[in-house]
Motif scaffolding. Structure first.
Motif, PDB file in Angstrom:
ATOM      1  N   GLU A   7      24.908  27.378  22.936  1.00 19.83           N
ATOM      2  CA  GLU A   7      24.380  26.107  23.557  1.00 19.83           C
ATOM      3  C   GLU A   7      25.134  24.832  23.884  1.00 19.83           C
ATOM      4  O   GLU A   7      24.526  23.955  24.307  1.00 19.83           O
ATOM      5  N   GLY A   8      26.432  24.914  23.238  1.00 22.11           N
ATOM      6  CA  GLY A   8      27.351  23.753  23.851  1.00 22.11           C
ATOM      7  C   GLY A   8      27.584  23.822  25.191  1.00 22.11           C
ATOM      8  O   GLY A   8      27.144  24.836  25.998  1.00 22.11           O
ATOM      9  N   GLU A   9      28.674  23.141  25.578  1.00 25.04           N
ATOM     10  CA  GLU A   9      29.257  22.958  27.005  1.00 25.04           C
ATOM     11  C   GLU A   9      30.385  23.900  27.034  1.00 25.04           C
ATOM     12  O   GLU A   9      31.063  24.042  26.263  1.00 25.04           O
ATOM     13  N   LEU A  10      30.197  25.123  28.157  1.00 26.89           N
ATOM     14  CA  LEU A  10      31.097  26.050  27.991  1.00 26.89           C
ATOM     15  C   LEU A  10      32.452  25.569  28.867  1.00 26.89           C
ATOM     16  O   LEU A  10      32.164  24.696  29.593  1.00 26.89           O
ATOM     17  N   PRO A  11      33.580  25.940  28.481  1.00 33.32           N
ATOM     18  CA  PRO A  11      34.661  25.765  29.335  1.00 33.32           C
ATOM     19  C   PRO A  11      34.800  26.713  30.455  1.00 33.32           C
ATOM     20  O   PRO A  11      33.977  27.613  30.907  1.00 33.32           O
ATOM     21  N   THR A  12      35.736  26.515  31.446  1.00 30.39           N
ATOM     22  CA  THR A  12      35.877  27.550  32.618  1.00 30.39           C
ATOM     23  C   THR A  12      36.788  28.712  31.734  1.00 30.39           C
ATOM     24  O   THR A  12      37.779  28.725  31.056  1.00 30.39           O
ATOM     25  N   ILE A  13      35.891  29.958  31.782  1.00 28.36           N
ATOM     26  CA  ILE A  13      36.140  31.180  31.040  1.00 28.36           C
ATOM     27  C   ILE A  13      36.896  32.050  32.462  1.00 28.36           C
ATOM     28  O   ILE A  13      36.358  32.484  33.092  1.00 28.36           O
ATOM     29  N   ARG A  14      38.362  32.419  32.314  1.00 25.63           N
ATOM     30  CA  ARG A  14      38.922  32.885  33.223  1.00 25.63           C
ATOM     31  C   ARG A  14      39.414  34.325  32.588  1.00 25.63           C
ATOM     32  O   ARG A  14      40.444  34.500  31.849  1.00 25.63           O
ATOM     33  N   LEU A  15      38.638  35.502  32.915  1.00 23.36           N
ATOM     34  CA  LEU A  15      38.890  36.729  32.506  1.00 23.36           C
ATOM     35  C   LEU A  15      39.796  37.559  33.335  1.00 23.36           C
ATOM     36  O   LEU A  15      39.505  37.714  34.368  1.00 23.36           O
ATOM     37  N   LEU A  16      41.072  37.884  32.873  1.00 26.99           N
ATOM     38  CA  LEU A  16      41.847  38.821  33.536  1.00 26.99           C
ATOM     39  C   LEU A  16      42.057  40.247  32.849  1.00 26.99           C
ATOM     40  O   LEU A  16      42.494  40.278  31.687  1.00 26.99           O
ATOM     41  N   GLY A  17      41.536  41.024  33.457  1.00 27.89           N
ATOM     42  CA  GLY A  17      41.223  42.472  33.095  1.00 27.89           C
ATOM     43  C   GLY A  17      41.541  43.506  33.756  1.00 27.89           C
ATOM     44  O   GLY A  17      41.922  43.549  34.770  1.00 27.89           O
ATOM     45  N   ASP A  18      41.796  44.765  33.114  1.00 30.65           N
ATOM     46  CA  ASP A  18      42.050  46.072  33.667  1.00 30.65           C
ATOM     47  C   ASP A  18      41.103  46.388  34.518  1.00 30.65           C
ATOM     48  O   ASP A  18      39.731  46.103  34.351  1.00 30.65           O
ATOM     49  N   GLU A  19      41.306  46.695  35.929  1.00 35.64           N
ATOM     50  CA  GLU A  19      40.145  46.987  36.944  1.00 35.64           C
ATOM     51  C   GLU A  19      39.256  48.138  36.525  1.00 35.64           C
ATOM     52  O   GLU A  19      38.134  48.145  36.482  1.00 35.64           O
ATOM     53  N   ARG A  20      39.852  49.201  35.914  1.00 34.15           N
ATOM     54  CA  ARG A  20      39.089  50.303  35.555  1.00 34.15           C
ATOM     55  C   ARG A  20      37.953  49.782  34.420  1.00 34.15           C
ATOM     56  O   ARG A  20      36.650  50.261  34.249  1.00 34.15           O
ATOM     57  N   THR A  21      38.585  48.912  33.355  1.00 35.99           N
ATOM     58  CA  THR A  21      37.711  48.520  32.450  1.00 35.99           C
ATOM     59  C   THR A  21      36.652  47.627  32.983  1.00 35.99           C
ATOM     60  O   THR A  21      35.448  47.844  32.476  1.00 35.99           O
ATOM     61  N   LEU A  22      36.880  46.829  33.709  1.00 34.41           N
ATOM     62  CA  LEU A  22      35.835  45.868  34.620  1.00 34.41           C
ATOM     63  C   LEU A  22      34.799  46.692  35.397  1.00 34.41           C
ATOM     64  O   LEU A  22      33.563  46.262  35.124  1.00 34.41           O
ATOM     65  N   LYS A  23      35.317  47.531  36.020  1.00 34.33           N
ATOM     66  CA  LYS A  23      34.225  48.494  36.884  1.00 34.33           C
ATOM     67  C   LYS A  23      33.354  49.300  35.949  1.00 34.33           C
ATOM     68  O   LYS A  23      32.146  49.343  36.042  1.00 34.33           O
ATOM     69  N   ASP A  24      33.760  49.674  34.750  1.00 31.40           N
ATOM     70  CA  ASP A  24      33.004  50.684  33.888  1.00 31.40           C
ATOM     71  C   ASP A  24      32.052  49.565  33.276  1.00 31.40           C
ATOM     72  O   ASP A  24      30.798  49.826  33.055  1.00 31.40           O
ATOM     73  N   VAL A  25      32.566  48.434  32.638  1.00 34.34           N
ATOM     74  CA  VAL A  25      31.487  47.681  32.009  1.00 34.34           C
ATOM     75  C   VAL A  25      30.502  46.920  33.013  1.00 34.34           C
ATOM     76  O   VAL A  25      29.192  47.057  32.599  1.00 34.34           O
ATOM     77  N   THR A  26      30.976  46.749  34.223  1.00 30.43           N
ATOM     78  CA  THR A  26      29.847  46.048  35.112  1.00 30.43           C
ATOM     79  C   THR A  26      29.020  47.187  35.816  1.00 30.43           C
ATOM     80  O   THR A  26      28.118  47.072  36.671  1.00 30.43           O
ATOM     81  N   ASP A  27      29.275  48.350  35.637  1.00 33.50           N
ATOM     82  CA  ASP A  27      28.364  49.558  36.024  1.00 33.50           C
ATOM     83  C   ASP A  27      27.152  49.552  35.250  1.00 33.50           C
ATOM     84  O   ASP A  27      26.092  49.847  35.699  1.00 33.50           O
TER      85      ASP A  27
END
Length: 272
Positions: free
Chosen positions: A46-66
């Motif tokens: 509910e508060g103001e979000l900072p800029t979130i910069r996610l630096l992740g493993d490609e295979r992990t990100l692909k699996d999660v965003t499937d």
């Protein structure tokens, strides 16, 4: 160098870090479950979000965003400028949260995830400088899933408010939307909800293609599969010019009688 445990779950840790009101937050080499919880917490915050910069493993990100549920909620954050995604070139980095004045190591023990943080200014500065350099050199991870807010809004505008509400209720009842045997995918959900509300195949598939869910051809193939399984049926609707359009309708009494929140469970029990 003293250390403090911020919490025993990812959402506890992330909320604590966000409540400190950082200007930016780096999320480095997170596990898939951490990404999912981060997206949930950030969307609900509910508060103001900072800029979130996610630096992740490609295979992990692909699996999660499937998973459409995770990906579409992450896309909300990307579209409003709160989240950026890039690929970690060297996945030997520890899993951690980094702000300008705080470094939090994410540790998993016995099914619990703790956030171990340090108050050492020199260490925090070194970690921040290192991850800033990693970020500058990293390649962008392209998230191609449309934002869930845009999906819902256009569904209500282009199809109907009832379909929008049913679509949201079905997704809310699901843990995942992958279509890999663990859950229905977003195209199947769209077609089932459209059939429940007797929407034209042309209309739902055009909407799906326009908003970026899938092509008309994918909608057509999935419709045929659901017909073959006896879940949906169609009836021809004459139009002034051209071939008749197809109106979708449910073909299984169990689906017909199921409220939207239970539609996914009933359909999943029928699918092979």
């Amino acid at each position: 160098m003293s250390q403090n445990l911020l919490g025993t779950s990812v959402d506890d840790v992330v909320r604590t870090v966000l409540d400190a009101d950082p200007g930016e937050l780096f999320v480095v080499n997170p596990a898939g479950g951490t990404v999912e919880e981060l997206v949930d917490v950030a969307n609900a915050y509910e508060g103001e979000l900072p800029t979130i910069r996610l630096l992740g493993d490609e295979r992990t990100l692909k699996d999660v965003t499937d998973d459409f549920i995770v990906a579409s909620n992450a896309a909300n954050l990307v579209e409003d400028g709160s989240l950026e995604l890039r690929l970690l070139g060297d996945d030997t980095r520890s899993s951690m949260l980094v702000t300008e004045d705080r470094t939090v190591a994410l540790l998993e023990v016995g099914g619990l995830v703790g956030g171990l943080t340090t108050d050492d200014a020199e260490f925090a500065e070194t970690a921040y400088d290192a991850v800033t350099d990693d970020w500058a050199a990293a390649e962008e991870f392209m998230l191609r899933t449309p934002a869930i807010d845009r999906v819902s809004q256009t569904l209500g505008e282009n199809i109907s408010a009832d379909v929008e509400e049913d679509f949201g209720d079905v997704l809310a009842s699901m843990e995942t939307a992958r279509g890999d045997g663990d859950g229905l995918d977003e195209v199947t959900v769209s077609l089932l909800v459209a059939a429940k509300n007797r929407v034209l195949l042309y209309d739902i598939s055009k909407w799906g293609e326009d908003v970026g869910i899938a092509s008309k051809a994918t909608f057509s193939r999935t419709k045929t599969k659901l017909e073959d399984l006896g879940l949906i049926d169609t009836e021809k609707v004459p139009i002034d010019v051209g071939r008749p359009r197809l109106r979708l309708k449910l073909a299984d009494d169990r689906l017909e009688d199921a409220p939207p929140a239970e539609l996914a469970n009933v359909a999943q029990s029928v699918l092979p």
